[in-house]
Design an enzyme around this catalytic site. Sequence first.
Site, PDB file in Angstrom:
ATOM      1  CB  SER A  71      -0.948  -0.049   1.205  1.00  0.00           C
ATOM      2  OG  SER A  71      -1.883   0.978   1.170  1.00  0.00           O
ATOM      3  CG  HIS A 110      -4.357  -1.602  -2.029  1.00  0.00           C
ATOM      4  ND1 HIS A 110      -4.932  -2.306  -1.007  1.00  0.00           N
ATOM      5  CD2 HIS A 110      -3.714  -0.560  -1.425  1.00  0.00           C
ATOM      6  CE1 HIS A 110      -4.657  -1.739   0.154  1.00  0.00           C
ATOM      7  NE2 HIS A 110      -3.917  -0.676  -0.084  1.00  0.00           N
TER       8      HIS A 110
END
EC number: 3.4.21.92
Length: 202
Positions: free
Chosen positions: A101, A126
């Site tokens: 992330s 993501h």
Amino acid sequence: MPIGVPKVPFRSPGEEDAAWVDVYNRLHRERLLFLGQEVDSEISNQIVGLMVYLSIEDGTRDLYLFINSPGGWVIPGIAIYDTMQFVSPDVHTICMGLAASMGSFILVGGEITKRLAFPHAWVMIHQPASSFYEAPTGEFILEAEELLKLRETLTRVYVQRTGNPLWVVSEDLERDVFMSATEAQAHGIVDLVAVENSGNFT
């Protein structure tokens, strides 16, 4: 029983006797920084402050940021990324363990050609997630608008720094994409994969 932060001897220039300092203090003096937790405002401010201080102290010596992070808050992560682009020294980013992330966003923000992953490290990218799961509709809509802006920012950075086309990055951000070190290299998130027993941090 917790033992606290380990201490190591350090001798300042011109001093005969070494003083005991915590290991992170010693490593910071060698321009080695660590992100080993979830990204939040506190760790972001610490890393930003260290990078700015070390840049002022000597703008010619590179900085090394080691990353083992599950991700975290977007804005504090962007603060670290922006500071890396702002300071004079090149910032090497090194993924050890996991850069997920916002951890992967900070990883890709290192100086191009100076981003490295350890051979058994993993990277995950993501899109940013919402914190409003049960918020009133109006707040959720405002949050969605802000998330869209943040997603556009992250997408633009990934496109610029990986060399991948916009459609590839956009598709990848639709879901959790886990990559091995070599896959992250092929994806342009890191430039090098470390060879075992070849490191030299002295």
